[in-house]
Design a protein around this motif. Structure first.
Motif, PDB file in Angstrom:
ATOM      1  N   LEU A   1       0.830  -1.207   0.000  1.00  0.00           N
ATOM      2  CA  LEU A   1       0.000   0.000   0.000  1.00  0.00           C
ATOM      3  C   LEU A   1       0.865   1.259   0.000  1.00  0.00           C
ATOM      4  CD1 LEU A   1      -2.790  -1.072   2.516  1.00  0.00           C
ATOM      5  CD2 LEU A   1      -3.099  -0.587   0.084  1.00  0.00           C
ATOM      6  N   VAL A   2       1.916   1.234   0.812  1.00  0.00           N
ATOM      7  CA  VAL A   2       2.821   2.391   0.852  1.00  0.00           C
ATOM      8  C   VAL A   2       3.476   2.587  -0.508  1.00  0.00           C
ATOM      9  CG1 VAL A   2       4.963   3.275   1.846  1.00  0.00           C
ATOM     10  CG2 VAL A   2       3.225   2.255   3.335  1.00  0.00           C
ATOM     11  N   SER A   3       3.949   1.505  -1.103  1.00  0.00           N
ATOM     12  CA  SER A   3       4.592   1.604  -2.412  1.00  0.00           C
ATOM     13  C   SER A   3       3.603   2.053  -3.483  1.00  0.00           C
ATOM     14  CB  SER A   3       5.206   0.253  -2.803  1.00  0.00           C
ATOM     15  OG  SER A   3       6.222  -0.095  -1.901  1.00  0.00           O
ATOM     16  N   ALA A   4       2.369   1.590  -3.379  1.00  0.00           N
ATOM     17  CA  ALA A   4       1.348   2.005  -4.348  1.00  0.00           C
ATOM     18  C   ALA A   4       1.076   3.507  -4.248  1.00  0.00           C
ATOM     19  CB  ALA A   4       0.060   1.210  -4.118  1.00  0.00           C
ATOM     20  N   LEU A   5       0.994   4.033  -3.040  1.00  0.00           N
ATOM     21  CA  LEU A   5       0.783   5.468  -2.862  1.00  0.00           C
ATOM     22  C   LEU A   5       1.938   6.266  -3.441  1.00  0.00           C
ATOM     23  CD1 LEU A   5      -0.672   5.486   0.759  1.00  0.00           C
ATOM     24  CD2 LEU A   5      -1.850   6.272  -1.300  1.00  0.00           C
ATOM     25  N   TRP A   6       3.155   5.794  -3.175  1.00  0.00           N
ATOM     26  CA  TRP A   6       4.328   6.482  -3.709  1.00  0.00           C
ATOM     27  C   TRP A   6       4.316   6.458  -5.234  1.00  0.00           C
ATOM     28  CZ3 TRP A   6       8.276   4.955  -6.894  1.00  0.00           C
ATOM     29  CH2 TRP A   6       9.370   5.823  -7.002  1.00  0.00           C
ATOM     30  N   PRO A  14      -0.540  15.628  -9.106  1.00  0.00           N
ATOM     31  CA  PRO A  14      -1.873  16.095  -8.713  1.00  0.00           C
ATOM     32  C   PRO A  14      -3.011  15.725  -9.673  1.00  0.00           C
ATOM     33  CG  PRO A  14      -0.238  17.824  -8.417  1.00  0.00           C
ATOM     34  CD  PRO A  14       0.442  16.720  -9.179  1.00  0.00           C
ATOM     35  N   PRO A  15      -2.786  15.637 -10.995  1.00  0.00           N
ATOM     36  CA  PRO A  15      -3.948  15.432 -11.875  1.00  0.00           C
ATOM     37  C   PRO A  15      -4.570  14.045 -11.816  1.00  0.00           C
ATOM     38  CG  PRO A  15      -2.113  16.445 -13.077  1.00  0.00           C
ATOM     39  CD  PRO A  15      -1.578  15.942 -11.784  1.00  0.00           C
ATOM     40  N   TYR A  16      -3.822  13.007 -11.452  1.00  0.00           N
ATOM     41  CA  TYR A  16      -4.312  11.646 -11.638  1.00  0.00           C
ATOM     42  C   TYR A  16      -4.387  10.857 -10.327  1.00  0.00           C
ATOM     43  CZ  TYR A  16      -3.255  12.738 -16.501  1.00  0.00           C
ATOM     44  OH  TYR A  16      -3.209  13.342 -17.735  1.00  0.00           O
ATOM     45  N   PHE A  17      -5.155   9.795 -10.364  1.00  0.00           N
ATOM     46  CA  PHE A  17      -5.258   8.801  -9.286  1.00  0.00           C
ATOM     47  C   PHE A  17      -5.840   9.387  -7.991  1.00  0.00           C
ATOM     48  CE2 PHE A  17      -1.411   7.333 -11.704  1.00  0.00           C
ATOM     49  CZ  PHE A  17      -2.049   6.283 -12.359  1.00  0.00           C
ATOM     50  N   GLN A  18      -6.740  10.337  -8.094  1.00  0.00           N
ATOM     51  CA  GLN A  18      -7.317  10.911  -6.867  1.00  0.00           C
ATOM     52  C   GLN A  18      -8.155   9.874  -6.121  1.00  0.00           C
ATOM     53  OE1 GLN A  18      -9.471  14.609  -7.357  1.00  0.00           O
ATOM     54  NE2 GLN A  18     -10.660  14.292  -5.489  1.00  0.00           N
ATOM     55  N   ALA A  19      -9.082   9.225  -6.811  1.00  0.00           N
ATOM     56  CA  ALA A  19      -9.939   8.234  -6.146  1.00  0.00           C
ATOM     57  C   ALA A  19      -9.119   7.047  -5.658  1.00  0.00           C
ATOM     58  CB  ALA A  19     -11.037   7.772  -7.109  1.00  0.00           C
ATOM     59  N   GLU A  20      -8.152   6.608  -6.474  1.00  0.00           N
ATOM     60  CA  GLU A  20      -7.342   5.462  -6.092  1.00  0.00           C
ATOM     61  C   GLU A  20      -6.474   5.778  -4.867  1.00  0.00           C
ATOM     62  OE1 GLU A  20      -8.204   5.176 -10.488  1.00  0.00           O
ATOM     63  OE2 GLU A  20      -7.669   6.733  -9.048  1.00  0.00           O
ATOM     64  N   ASN A  75       3.022  15.631  -2.409  1.00  0.00           N
ATOM     65  CA  ASN A  75       3.391  15.830  -3.807  1.00  0.00           C
ATOM     66  C   ASN A  75       2.163  15.907  -4.717  1.00  0.00           C
ATOM     67  OD1 ASN A  75       5.405  15.787  -6.072  1.00  0.00           O
ATOM     68  ND2 ASN A  75       4.354  13.869  -6.531  1.00  0.00           N
ATOM     69  N   SER A  76       1.126  15.140  -4.375  1.00  0.00           N
ATOM     70  CA  SER A  76      -0.092  15.142  -5.191  1.00  0.00           C
ATOM     71  C   SER A  76      -1.154  16.103  -4.667  1.00  0.00           C
ATOM     72  CB  SER A  76      -0.671  13.725  -5.277  1.00  0.00           C
ATOM     73  OG  SER A  76      -0.929  13.211  -3.981  1.00  0.00           O
ATOM     74  N   ARG A  77      -0.823  16.881  -3.643  1.00  0.00           N
ATOM     75  CA  ARG A  77      -1.748  17.856  -3.041  1.00  0.00           C
ATOM     76  C   ARG A  77      -3.051  17.168  -2.613  1.00  0.00           C
ATOM     77  NH1 ARG A  77      -0.831  20.905  -7.788  1.00  0.00           N
ATOM     78  NH2 ARG A  77      -3.074  20.913  -8.172  1.00  0.00           N
ATOM     79  N   HIS A  78      -2.904  16.041  -1.972  1.00  0.00           N
ATOM     80  CA  HIS A  78      -4.064  15.241  -1.571  1.00  0.00           C
ATOM     81  C   HIS A  78      -4.272  15.366  -0.061  1.00  0.00           C
ATOM     82  CE1 HIS A  78      -6.927  11.940  -2.560  1.00  0.00           C
ATOM     83  NE2 HIS A  78      -6.784  11.674  -1.265  1.00  0.00           N
ATOM     84  N   SER A 384      -6.098  21.984  -2.062  1.00  0.00           N
ATOM     85  CA  SER A 384      -6.070  20.523  -2.166  1.00  0.00           C
ATOM     86  C   SER A 384      -6.929  20.075  -3.339  1.00  0.00           C
ATOM     87  CB  SER A 384      -6.591  19.906  -0.874  1.00  0.00           C
ATOM     88  OG  SER A 384      -6.830  18.520  -1.034  1.00  0.00           O
ATOM     89  N   ARG A 385      -6.529  18.972  -3.945  1.00  0.00           N
ATOM     90  CA  ARG A 385      -7.319  18.436  -5.047  1.00  0.00           C
ATOM     91  C   ARG A 385      -8.525  17.655  -4.559  1.00  0.00           C
ATOM     92  NH1 ARG A 385      -3.961  13.213  -7.413  1.00  0.00           N
ATOM     93  NH2 ARG A 385      -4.141  11.883  -5.568  1.00  0.00           N
ATOM     94  N   THR A 386      -8.628  17.420  -3.263  1.00  0.00           N
ATOM     95  CA  THR A 386      -9.751  16.682  -2.704  1.00  0.00           C
ATOM     96  C   THR A 386     -10.997  17.555  -2.709  1.00  0.00           C
ATOM     97  OG1 THR A 386      -9.052  17.371  -0.500  1.00  0.00           O
ATOM     98  CG2 THR A 386      -8.307  15.213  -1.256  1.00  0.00           C
ATOM     99  N   PRO A 387     -12.195  16.968  -2.551  1.00  0.00           N
ATOM    100  CA  PRO A 387     -13.429  17.770  -2.598  1.00  0.00           C
ATOM    101  C   PRO A 387     -13.462  18.922  -1.592  1.00  0.00           C
ATOM    102  CG  PRO A 387     -13.956  15.436  -2.761  1.00  0.00           C
ATOM    103  CD  PRO A 387     -12.484  15.517  -2.477  1.00  0.00           C
ATOM    104  N   SER A 388     -12.767  18.783  -0.478  1.00  0.00           N
ATOM    105  CA  SER A 388     -12.785  19.867   0.515  1.00  0.00           C
ATOM    106  C   SER A 388     -12.142  21.143  -0.017  1.00  0.00           C
ATOM    107  CB  SER A 388     -12.054  19.426   1.786  1.00  0.00           C
ATOM    108  OG  SER A 388     -10.663  19.251   1.530  1.00  0.00           O
TER     109      SER A 388
END
Length: 449
Positions: A1-6, A14-20, A75-78, A384-388
């Motif tokens: 999971l950690v490696s997947a997030l990285w 920032p543009p991709y993989f927000q839901a994932e 890095n992804s502003r999440h 943040s790229r999240t809905p908030s």
């Protein structure tokens, strides 16, 4: 999971993989919570076993894992709503004293970038940043890989088996790591804490070894601004009076010590928009180069001896020069489309304005210098790229510092501006926001009067 997030952050930004990314964080938190429950000792075993420092496991992340996760999110502003849960998992691992300097700075940078201050986690930092941890097993063999160089002169090691137990303090941090740490604490508003003062003093003691890279110098510059504006020992004016100072005083002395034509118009005693007051109050709120340097040196000197004042002063002036070079270059670039539209609208309203004004220590998108109003055209990189859509840490600190220096900050998001489909609507929008700023300033003056 950690490696997947990285990986998702590295590949998609920032543009991709927000839901994932959100799904992976949620699963990670659930796994950690389940592990914490499973590792909880029974009442009988707790009474007979001596406590030992956690090192990952038991529902907590190791230092390396924590650094990877927080870097990926920053890095992804999440800015996930799970940040408090991540903080709790780090506390279960013992907190920052059980992480290597590399991982400590990644964690602090990630939280600060996302605009989240992990208050309980920060309390685990010791005044001298002392820490201990364990290296990977492949790094203990002398002469193999980079691991043999990992132990600096201020890192002590012992043991064997799966890895080498190392320990150190603030002297174990590299200059780049120190710059990142003080910047992160400044973003969180922690310049009056022991850890900030210790790291700041160590950074200036090693001024000659600080690399001239622009990101490092920018972090030092902004941390120095925070020392000048927010430290209880050097803050020029109380926060409650910052707006009042802006209405009754001249514009601050520009950082480079020169006065541009527009700045000169608003800094002449008795000129229109200054209330005819002298420059004493204005200089009190000014972030001049000499004020900044003096504040930074005083903060370092107060945390112990061994400071080479000349080298430290040179470092702070180099940070200023890098800031001026970088922000002056912005004026020669094409501004964003809606920033240019805002400037054209102000021209239609017959309001004098400056683009990319750097006289206050930050590059402000648009300023109305005579009114002491800063207009910030906030694109997607500021939230943040999240809905908030939470404001990110660097943007929040910039707004806070400008307000301390007497600027009234008007943030216009790209979503707000895109809804204005005609020039008349844009003029009415900006005029209303400027009028609100002026009205709030008058009300503050009346209350304080």
């Amino acid at each position: 999971l950690v490696s997947a997030l990285w990986a998702m952050s590295s590949l998609g930004g920032p543009p991709y993989f927000q839901a994932e990314t959100e799904a992976a964080v949620t699963i990670l938190i659930r796994c950690l919570a389940s592990a914490a429950v499973s590792a909880a000792p029974s009442s009988d075993s707790a009474a007979t076993s001596a406590p030992s420092p956690p090192a990952g496991g038991g529902g907590g992340l190791t230092g390396w894992q924590a650094g990877q996760v927080l870097w990926a999110l920053g890095n992804s502003r999440h800015a996930t709503q799970r940040l408090p849960d991540l903080e709790a998992s780090l506390l279960r691992s013992g907190g920052l004293p059980y992480m290597h300097p590399r991982d400590v700075t990644r964690v602090l940078w990630g939280f600060a970038s996302l605009g989240y201050s992990p208050e309980r986690l920060l309390l685990t930092i010791r005044p001298d940043w002392s820490w201990r941890g364990r290296t990977a097993s492949e790094s203990v063999h002398k002469g193999k890989g980079k691991g043999s160089k990992a132990r600096g002169k201020d890192m002590k090691g012992s043991g064997g088996g799966s890895g080498l137990e190392v320990q150190g303090d603030v002297r174990s941090f590299s200059p780049q790591q120190l710059a990142c740490a003080v910047w992160a604490l400044a973003v969180m508003g922690k310049v009056d804490t022991g850890p900030f003062r210790s790291a700041w003093a160590q950074l200036l003691r090693r001024a000659a070894n600080v690399p001239p890279a622009e990101p490092v110098m920018t972090q030092i510059w902004q941390a120095n601004l925070a020392v000048h504006l927010e430290s209880s020992s050097s803050s020029p004016t109380p926060k409650s009076s910052s707006l009042r100072a802006s209405a009754t005083s001249a514009s601050p002395i520009p950082i480079d010590g020169t006065v541009t034509t527009a700045s000169a118009l608003s800094s002449r005693p008795g000129s229109r928009g200054t209330g005819g007051c002298g420059s004493k109050a204005g200089n009190a709120a000014a972030a001049s180069s000499e004020d900044l340097t003096a504040a930074g040196l005083a903060a370092a000197a107060g945390a112990g001896g061994g400071l080479n004042v000349a080298a430290a002063r040179s470092l702070l002036l180099r940070a200023r020069d890098v800031f001026l070079t970088a922000t002056s270059a912005l004026r020669r670039k094409v501004q964003s489309g809606y920033q240019r539209q805002m400037a054209n609208t102000l021209t239609g309203l017959r309001m004098m304005h400056l683009l990319e004004d750097n006289s206050a220590g930050y590059s402000i998108d648009i300023t109305l210098p005579q009114l002491r109003i800063a207009l910030e055209a906030d694109g997607p990189t500021h939230a943040s790229r999240t809905p908030s859509g939470a404001v990110l840490g660097a943007t929040a600190m910039k707004r806070r510092h400008l307000q301390r220096m007497g600027w009234h900050v008007i943030n216009v998001t790209y979503k707000e501006w895109d809804r204005l489909t005609s020039e008349s609507a844009r003029r009415a929008f900006l005029q209303e926001r400027i009028n609100e700023a002026l009205l709030s300033r008058i009300q503050i003056d009346d209350n304080e009067g």
